[in-house]
Scaffold this motif. Structure first.
Motif, short mmCIF file in Angstrom:
data_model
loop_
_atom_site.label_atom_id
_atom_site.label_comp_id
_atom_site.label_asym_id
_atom_site.label_seq_id
_atom_site.Cartn_x
_atom_site.Cartn_y
_atom_site.Cartn_z
N ARG A 42 39.63 -19.94 6.85
CA ARG A 42 39.66 -21.32 6.35
C ARG A 42 39.82 -22.30 7.50
O ARG A 42 39.14 -23.31 7.56
CB ARG A 42 40.80 -21.50 5.36
N GLY A 45 36.73 -22.80 9.27
CA GLY A 45 35.62 -23.34 8.48
C GLY A 45 34.57 -22.30 8.14
O GLY A 45 33.42 -22.65 7.84
N LEU A 46 34.92 -21.01 8.16
CA LEU A 46 33.97 -19.95 7.85
C LEU A 46 33.78 -19.84 6.33
O LEU A 46 34.75 -19.89 5.58
CB LEU A 46 34.46 -18.61 8.39
N PRO A 47 32.56 -19.63 5.87
CA PRO A 47 32.35 -19.35 4.45
C PRO A 47 33.06 -18.05 4.06
O PRO A 47 33.02 -17.07 4.82
CB PRO A 47 30.84 -19.20 4.32
N ARG A 48 33.69 -18.03 2.90
CA ARG A 48 34.42 -16.84 2.49
C ARG A 48 33.65 -15.98 1.48
O ARG A 48 34.05 -14.87 1.20
CB ARG A 48 35.80 -17.24 1.94
N ARG A 49 32.57 -16.51 0.95
CA ARG A 49 31.66 -15.70 0.14
C ARG A 49 30.63 -15.05 1.05
O ARG A 49 30.05 -15.71 1.93
CB ARG A 49 30.96 -16.56 -0.91
N THR A 50 30.42 -13.75 0.87
CA THR A 50 29.56 -13.01 1.78
C THR A 50 28.14 -13.57 1.82
O THR A 50 27.53 -13.68 2.89
CB THR A 50 29.53 -11.52 1.39
N ASP A 51 27.60 -13.94 0.65
CA ASP A 51 26.23 -14.46 0.65
C ASP A 51 26.13 -15.77 1.41
O ASP A 51 25.18 -16.00 2.17
CB ASP A 51 25.72 -14.62 -0.79
N CYS A 52 27.13 -16.66 1.25
CA CYS A 52 27.14 -17.92 2.00
C CYS A 52 27.34 -17.67 3.49
O CYS A 52 26.74 -18.36 4.33
CB CYS A 52 28.23 -18.84 1.45
N TYR A 53 28.18 -16.69 3.80
CA TYR A 53 28.44 -16.33 5.21
C TYR A 53 27.15 -15.89 5.89
O TYR A 53 26.83 -16.33 7.00
CB TYR A 53 29.49 -15.23 5.24
N LYS A 55 24.07 -16.51 5.09
CA LYS A 55 23.11 -17.61 5.22
C LYS A 55 23.48 -18.52 6.39
O LYS A 55 22.60 -19.04 7.08
CB LYS A 55 23.07 -18.42 3.93
N ALA A 56 24.77 -18.69 6.62
CA ALA A 56 25.22 -19.58 7.69
C ALA A 56 25.25 -18.91 9.06
O ALA A 56 25.33 -19.59 10.08
CB ALA A 56 26.62 -20.12 7.36
#
Length: 232
Positions: A42, A45-53, A55-56
């Motif tokens: 957090r 600022g990392l995405p915590r959902r694997t799919d969002c991670y 993609k980013a």
């Protein structure tokens, strides 16, 4: 020069274990958050959902953050005394919701909670001297699975944000919880906040229970120093 890159899949506790063994001069750490709290993720600022991670991922950039040392152990997110350590002990010994949820564990801990006398010094002055429910030193804004205890904290400014929740009635402490979870607690007269590049903590209780990045510690020294230990 070639850098050795290590990847970690897990939460703050897993990251903490890995950080103890990293060569800060040569190794680069990549984090895929999949733990219970993920407070460092957090803060980064990392995405915590694997799919969002995933993609980013192509847009990720390297970032240097501060590493700290307490009683010979590194921490990069937070260190705490009092309430924090007791809540983590409740989580470790519980089942069900209190094992997974920080707020639920706090409520379960409250009946047996006792204030802790501490004297904390930093910047050449006494920052805290008296009974507290909680003394926390934060490198990141978040603890307890997203609680913004130190909303102004930065991972790379070479300073710890020191937050103290001073002694009050347990009922009053319980009523403060919603303000803390929303990050509105810094204006509370029973809460103090400071910044320091080095912190020394003395306690009347020995040994003293503490936590570093969510890992429980038992400290036997009368005077405990939290010092900057490099950059990761």
């Amino acid at each position: 020069e070639m850098c050795i890159r290590d990847s970690v899949i897990g939460g703050d506790g897993t990251i903490s274990q890995v950080v103890q063994h990293l060569d800060l001069e040569s190794q680069i750490l990549a984090i895929l958050p999949s733990g219970t709290g993920n407070d460092l993720a957090r803060g980064l600022g990392l995405p915590r959902r694997t799919d969002c991670y995933m993609k980013a991922l192509p847009d990720f950039v390297l970032r240097e953050i501060d590493v700290w040392l307490m009683d010979g152990r590194r921490f990069i997110n937070s260190a705490g005394f009092g309430l924090d350590a007791q809540v983590l002990a409740t989580m470790a010994s519980s089942r069900g919701l209190a094992r997974q949820n920080y707020v639920a564990a706090f409520i379960a801990t409250l009946p047996g909670l006792r204030p802790l006398y501490v004297r904390a010094t930093g910047n050449g002055e006494v920052l805290v001297d008296g009974d507290v429910w909680w003394l926390a030193a934060l490198n990141s804004p978040f603890v307890g699975g997203g609680i913004p205890l130190a909303p102004r904290a930065r991972l790379d400014d070479g300073k710890l944000d020191i937050v103290a929740v001073h002694a009050c009635s347990k009922w009053e402490l319980l009523l403060k919880l919603p303000r803390v979870t929303r990050g509105h607690h810094l204006k509370d007269p029973r809460v103090s906040c400071h910044q320091a590049a080095r912190l020394t903590v003395e306690s009347s209780q020995q040994p003293v229970a503490a936590e570093g990045d969510g890992e429980l510690m038992t400290l036997y020294e009368r005077r405990i120093a939290l010092v900057h230990a490099g950059r990761l």
